[in-house]
Design a protein around this motif. Structure first.
Motif, PDB file in Angstrom:
ATOM      1  N   ILE A  15       0.812  -1.166  -0.144  1.00 60.65           N
ATOM      2  CA  ILE A  15       0.046  -0.179   0.179  1.00 60.65           C
ATOM      3  C   ILE A  15       0.786   1.179  -0.171  1.00 60.65           C
ATOM      4  CG2 ILE A  15      -1.513   1.468   1.414  1.00 60.65           C
ATOM      5  CD1 ILE A  15      -2.942  -1.445   2.221  1.00 60.65           C
ATOM      6  N   ARG A  16       1.826   1.157   0.872  1.00 57.63           N
ATOM      7  CA  ARG A  16       2.713   2.455   0.833  1.00 57.63           C
ATOM      8  C   ARG A  16       3.534   2.513  -0.598  1.00 57.63           C
ATOM      9  NH1 ARG A  16       4.953   0.174   5.486  1.00 57.63           N
ATOM     10  NH2 ARG A  16       6.868  -0.592   4.265  1.00 57.63           N
ATOM     11  N   TYR A  17       3.930   1.520  -1.249  1.00 53.12           N
ATOM     12  CA  TYR A  17       4.411   1.572  -2.632  1.00 53.12           C
ATOM     13  C   TYR A  17       3.406   2.115  -3.646  1.00 53.12           C
ATOM     14  CZ  TYR A  17       5.725  -0.595  -7.014  1.00 53.12           C
ATOM     15  OH  TYR A  17       6.216  -0.996  -8.297  1.00 53.12           O
ATOM     16  N   VAL A  18       2.220   1.716  -3.616  1.00 53.29           N
ATOM     17  CA  VAL A  18       1.061   2.304  -4.481  1.00 53.29           C
ATOM     18  C   VAL A  18       0.775   3.712  -4.157  1.00 53.29           C
ATOM     19  CG1 VAL A  18      -1.084   2.214  -5.327  1.00 53.29           C
ATOM     20  CG2 VAL A  18       0.137  -0.065  -4.986  1.00 53.29           C
ATOM     21  N   LEU A  19       0.717   4.146  -2.816  1.00 52.08           N
ATOM     22  CA  LEU A  19       0.524   5.488  -2.457  1.00 52.08           C
ATOM     23  C   LEU A  19       1.444   6.555  -2.722  1.00 52.08           C
ATOM     24  CD1 LEU A  19      -1.333   5.090   1.200  1.00 52.08           C
ATOM     25  CD2 LEU A  19      -2.383   5.694  -1.345  1.00 52.08           C
ATOM     26  N   THR A  20       2.766   5.967  -2.781  1.00 51.09           N
ATOM     27  CA  THR A  20       3.989   6.940  -3.041  1.00 51.09           C
ATOM     28  C   THR A  20       3.939   7.081  -4.596  1.00 51.09           C
ATOM     29  OG1 THR A  20       5.120   5.900  -1.151  1.00 51.09           O
ATOM     30  CG2 THR A  20       6.490   6.886  -3.068  1.00 51.09           C
ATOM     31  N   ILE A  21       3.735   6.121  -5.470  1.00 46.98           N
ATOM     32  CA  ILE A  21       3.661   6.141  -6.676  1.00 46.98           C
ATOM     33  C   ILE A  21       2.623   7.205  -7.132  1.00 46.98           C
ATOM     34  CG2 ILE A  21       3.132   5.020  -9.034  1.00 46.98           C
ATOM     35  CD1 ILE A  21       4.387   2.613  -8.031  1.00 46.98           C
ATOM     36  N   ALA A  22       1.436   7.037  -6.371  1.00 44.11           N
ATOM     37  CA  ALA A  22       0.243   7.935  -6.789  1.00 44.11           C
ATOM     38  C   ALA A  22       0.549   9.548  -6.517  1.00 44.11           C
ATOM     39  CB  ALA A  22      -1.070   7.493  -5.991  1.00 44.11           C
ATOM     40  N   VAL A  23       1.399   9.737  -5.468  1.00 41.15           N
ATOM     41  CA  VAL A  23       1.703  11.112  -5.025  1.00 41.15           C
ATOM     42  C   VAL A  23       2.674  11.572  -5.853  1.00 41.15           C
ATOM     43  CG1 VAL A  23       2.835  12.291  -3.083  1.00 41.15           C
ATOM     44  CG2 VAL A  23       1.157  10.765  -2.594  1.00 41.15           C
ATOM     45  N   ASN A  24       3.693  10.657  -6.325  1.00 41.30           N
ATOM     46  CA  ASN A  24       4.475  11.060  -7.307  1.00 41.30           C
ATOM     47  C   ASN A  24       3.974  11.452  -8.619  1.00 41.30           C
ATOM     48  OD1 ASN A  24       6.768  10.497  -5.541  1.00 41.30           O
ATOM     49  ND2 ASN A  24       7.114   8.628  -6.468  1.00 41.30           N
ATOM     50  N   ILE A  25       3.013  10.827  -9.182  1.00 46.15           N
ATOM     51  CA  ILE A  25       2.413  11.092 -10.403  1.00 46.15           C
ATOM     52  C   ILE A  25       1.582  12.544 -10.158  1.00 46.15           C
ATOM     53  CG2 ILE A  25       0.489  10.317 -12.143  1.00 46.15           C
ATOM     54  CD1 ILE A  25       1.391   7.455 -11.292  1.00 46.15           C
ATOM     55  N   PHE A  26       0.888  12.597  -9.229  1.00 53.23           N
ATOM     56  CA  PHE A  26       0.100  13.755  -8.849  1.00 53.23           C
ATOM     57  C   PHE A  26       1.001  14.947  -8.834  1.00 53.23           C
ATOM     58  CE2 PHE A  26      -2.680  16.533  -6.642  1.00 53.23           C
ATOM     59  CZ  PHE A  26      -3.775  16.638  -7.284  1.00 53.23           C
ATOM     60  N   ALA A  27       2.230  14.742  -8.039  1.00 59.65           N
ATOM     61  CA  ALA A  27       2.981  15.941  -7.856  1.00 59.65           C
ATOM     62  C   ALA A  27       3.624  16.398  -8.952  1.00 59.65           C
ATOM     63  CB  ALA A  27       4.106  15.582  -6.765  1.00 59.65           C
ATOM     64  N   ILE A  28       4.053  15.471  -9.991  1.00 57.17           N
ATOM     65  CA  ILE A  28       4.819  15.734 -11.096  1.00 57.17           C
ATOM     66  C   ILE A  28       4.026  16.328 -12.125  1.00 57.17           C
ATOM     67  CG2 ILE A  28       5.792  14.542 -13.389  1.00 57.17           C
ATOM     68  CD1 ILE A  28       6.902  12.443 -11.558  1.00 57.17           C
ATOM     69  N   LYS A  29       2.720  15.735 -12.286  1.00 58.37           N
ATOM     70  CA  LYS A  29       1.532  16.573 -13.118  1.00 58.37           C
ATOM     71  C   LYS A  29       1.088  17.910 -12.641  1.00 58.37           C
ATOM     72  CE  LYS A  29      -2.549  15.445 -15.747  1.00 58.37           C
ATOM     73  NZ  LYS A  29      -1.947  15.701 -17.001  1.00 58.37           N
ATOM     74  N   GLN A  30       0.883  18.016 -11.543  1.00 60.24           N
ATOM     75  CA  GLN A  30       0.405  19.295 -10.799  1.00 60.24           C
ATOM     76  C   GLN A  30       1.391  20.435 -10.900  1.00 60.24           C
ATOM     77  OE1 GLN A  30      -2.586  19.536  -9.164  1.00 60.24           O
ATOM     78  NE2 GLN A  30      -2.146  21.940  -9.096  1.00 60.24           N
ATOM     79  N   PHE A  31       2.769  20.101 -10.559  1.00 66.41           N
ATOM     80  CA  PHE A  31       3.975  21.137 -10.715  1.00 66.41           C
ATOM     81  C   PHE A  31       4.536  21.186 -11.912  1.00 66.41           C
ATOM     82  CE2 PHE A  31       3.623  19.912  -5.869  1.00 66.41           C
ATOM     83  CZ  PHE A  31       2.712  21.096  -5.618  1.00 66.41           C
ATOM     84  N   LYS A  32       4.091  20.267 -12.695  1.00 64.41           N
ATOM     85  CA  LYS A  32       4.827  20.115 -14.202  1.00 64.41           C
ATOM     86  C   LYS A  32       6.421  19.955 -14.057  1.00 64.41           C
ATOM     87  CE  LYS A  32       1.322  22.898 -16.370  1.00 64.41           C
ATOM     88  NZ  LYS A  32       0.435  23.051 -15.289  1.00 64.41           N
ATOM     89  N   ILE A  33       6.802  18.974 -13.136  1.00 64.10           N
ATOM     90  CA  ILE A  33       8.230  18.917 -12.904  1.00 64.10           C
ATOM     91  C   ILE A  33       8.755  17.745 -13.315  1.00 64.10           C
ATOM     92  CG2 ILE A  33       8.043  20.481 -10.869  1.00 64.10           C
ATOM     93  CD1 ILE A  33       7.861  17.838  -8.896  1.00 64.10           C
ATOM     94  N   TRP A  34       8.277  17.065 -14.361  1.00 65.34           N
ATOM     95  CA  TRP A  34       8.740  15.667 -14.959  1.00 65.34           C
ATOM     96  C   TRP A  34      10.246  15.540 -15.134  1.00 65.34           C
ATOM     97  CZ3 TRP A  34      10.903  12.915 -18.931  1.00 65.34           C
ATOM     98  CH2 TRP A  34      10.717  11.536 -18.854  1.00 65.34           C
ATOM     99  N   ASN A  35      10.834  16.793 -15.989  1.00 61.15           N
ATOM    100  CA  ASN A  35      12.226  16.816 -15.974  1.00 61.15           C
ATOM    101  C   ASN A  35      12.963  16.753 -15.018  1.00 61.15           C
ATOM    102  OD1 ASN A  35      12.260  16.186 -18.684  1.00 61.15           O
ATOM    103  ND2 ASN A  35      12.465  18.284 -19.463  1.00 61.15           N
ATOM    104  N   GLN A  36      12.476  17.746 -14.053  1.00 60.93           N
ATOM    105  CA  GLN A  36      13.060  17.781 -12.747  1.00 60.93           C
ATOM    106  C   GLN A  36      13.132  16.587 -11.810  1.00 60.93           C
ATOM    107  OE1 GLN A  36      11.017  19.855 -14.345  1.00 60.93           O
ATOM    108  NE2 GLN A  36      11.423  21.879 -13.770  1.00 60.93           N
ATOM    109  N   PHE A  37      12.070  15.905 -12.085  1.00 63.30           N
ATOM    110  CA  PHE A  37      11.950  14.700 -11.206  1.00 63.30           C
ATOM    111  C   PHE A  37      12.949  13.678 -11.657  1.00 63.30           C
ATOM    112  CE2 PHE A  37      10.140  10.396 -10.307  1.00 63.30           C
ATOM    113  CZ  PHE A  37       9.890  10.568  -8.978  1.00 63.30           C
ATOM    114  N   VAL A  38      13.079  13.606 -12.972  1.00 67.04           N
ATOM    115  CA  VAL A  38      14.050  12.824 -13.387  1.00 67.04           C
ATOM    116  C   VAL A  38      15.497  13.182 -13.009  1.00 67.04           C
ATOM    117  CG1 VAL A  38      15.120  11.947 -15.802  1.00 67.04           C
ATOM    118  CG2 VAL A  38      12.618  12.082 -15.640  1.00 67.04           C
ATOM    119  N   ASN A  39      15.812  14.406 -13.191  1.00 69.94           N
ATOM    120  CA  ASN A  39      17.019  14.796 -12.688  1.00 69.94           C
ATOM    121  C   ASN A  39      17.507  14.653 -11.310  1.00 69.94           C
ATOM    122  OD1 ASN A  39      17.815  15.667 -15.424  1.00 69.94           O
ATOM    123  ND2 ASN A  39      16.780  17.714 -15.183  1.00 69.94           N
TER     124      ASN A  39
END
Length: 389
Positions: free
Chosen positions: A65-89
């Motif tokens: 559950i922690r694994y899936v929730l972390t992925i969900a938060v990552n996806i939401f944060a990347i999309k919300q703040f438009k930080i896909w490249n920053q997340f990669v780096n």
């Protein structure tokens, strides 16, 4: 506890940023697949309470559950703040620094270079775990870091001074990461990294508009022949001895009869840590390591669970191909090569969708966030969706 702090931090940040006004929005593939994974773990976690392995179900369910929730938060944060490249780096920087620090703390061993010819052998193989809980997990993390460097390098593609500096730093970091990878002597991870490079070269060559269809067919045949040659002839020792020494053959010969004799083919033996299969630590009798993600899913969640995970993986692969066809680019090809490498790694390790491997969580976050962002931009008719910064 760190995973809980991570979830709380990002959750609070997103709430404050949006003024505590979160819009759910219309259904998307990434969101649907994340919800499906969460329901998958919850269902089989509850089912596991009825099995002989009920005592091991709760810790495994909480980790999943922690694994899936972390992925969900990552996806939401990347999309919300438009930080896909920053997340990669940032992800590459953290993983690369971890590998470099581990290598320096271990005394910068060069045994891997002296024994590199024995990586695929049954004898004389030098292995260094660098203090991580599992040597193969370290190997998988270093292979994933090398793949991340390709994504990070592309963001520094312009011939500027900053871009050149970044390329040099990434190149130096990659040298250390390769040394770590070779030091782990994880054959699966080495092959994963090699397959990623081959797949990326193949996609870049065959995507060229200047190539004729006949030449593309020839390239594909050559790649298939090269792959067959690599599998059959690069392992100097007897290939049967290699599989026997790594217990890869035994995991099918021993575990599959155990699975079918349990009479739990539909929903599996229950959700518990894959390491319990080692040394017959389950309540079902004699078993050995389950070092294959696909066998692990079948054993623990049965035919139904294997079908659900298969649906998730096929959906991701299908969307990556659609994005590449509608808006082709270097990033789309890198993501396809990454996905293929992950699928391959699951043949001999439980690395595809499993919380035990940090690289699994980061890779799935990147793939689903990329699909969500790229599809949204394509639907709005914007060009170069794969270059979103």
């Amino acid at each position: 506890y760190y995973s809980y702090l991570y979830l709380v931090f990002w959750g609070a940040t997103i709430l404050v940023y949006n003024g505590f006004n979160i819009r759910i929005g219309r259904p998307q593939l990434s969101k649907n697949l994340t919800i499906l994974l969460l329901l998958y773990y919850v269902f089989f976690g509850i089912y596991s309470v009825t099995t002989p392995m009920a005592y091991a179900a709760v810790p495994e369910l909480m980790g999943c559950i922690r694994y899936v929730l972390t992925i969900a938060v990552n996806i939401f944060a990347i999309k919300q703040f438009k930080i896909w490249n920053q997340f990669v780096n940032l992800t590459f920087t953290i993983c690369a620094l971890f590998c470099v620090i581990c290598y320096i703390r271990a005394g910068m061993p060069l045994n891997a270079l002296y024994n590199i010819q024995h990586i695929m052998s049954t004898e004389g193989r030098f292995r260094e775990g660098f203090g991580l809980y599992n040597v193969n997990a370290m190997g998988n993390l270093s292979a994933f870091t090398l793949i991340l460097s390709a994504l990070s390098l592309y963001s520094a593609r312009k011939g500027t001074h900053v871009g050149l500096t970044k390329k040099c730093v990434i190149f130096i970091a990659d040298i250390f990461v390769v040394l770590v990878l070779l030091s782990t002597a994880s054959r699966n991870s080495v092959l994963e990294a090699v397959l990623f490079v081959i797949m990326l070269l193949f996609l870049n060559i065959t995507s060229s508009k200047k190539m004729s269809k006949g030449l593309i067919v020839i390239m594909r045949l050559l790649m298939i022949l090269f792959g067959g040659f690599f599998v059959l002839f690069t392992q100097v020792d007897n290939i049967n001895g290699l599989f026997e020494s790594s217990l890869r053959a035994n995991m099918f010969n021993v575990n599959l009869p155990l699975f079918f004799n349990s009479k739990r083919e539909l929903f599996g033996l229950g959700l518990f840590n894959a390491g319990l299969f080692s040394g017959s630590q389950t309540a079902y009798g004699t078993s050995v390591n389950v070092d294959s993600y696909y066998l692990y899913v079948l054993m623990e969640t049965g035919v139904v669970g294997l079908f659900i995970i298969g649906f998730v993986l096929i959906s991701i692969g299908k969307q990556l191909l659609i994005i590449d066809r509608q808006n082709p680019g270097v990033i789309s090809r890198i993501m396809i090569a990454l996905f293929v490498a992950i699928l391959f790694s699951g043949v001999a390790e439980t690395t595809v969708i499993y919380y035990v491997f940090p690289s699994s969580m980061m890779a799935l976050s990147l793939l689903l966030a990329y699909i969500s962002d790229a599809k949204s931009l394509i639907e709005r008719g914007e060009k170069n969706a794969h270059l979103r910064v």
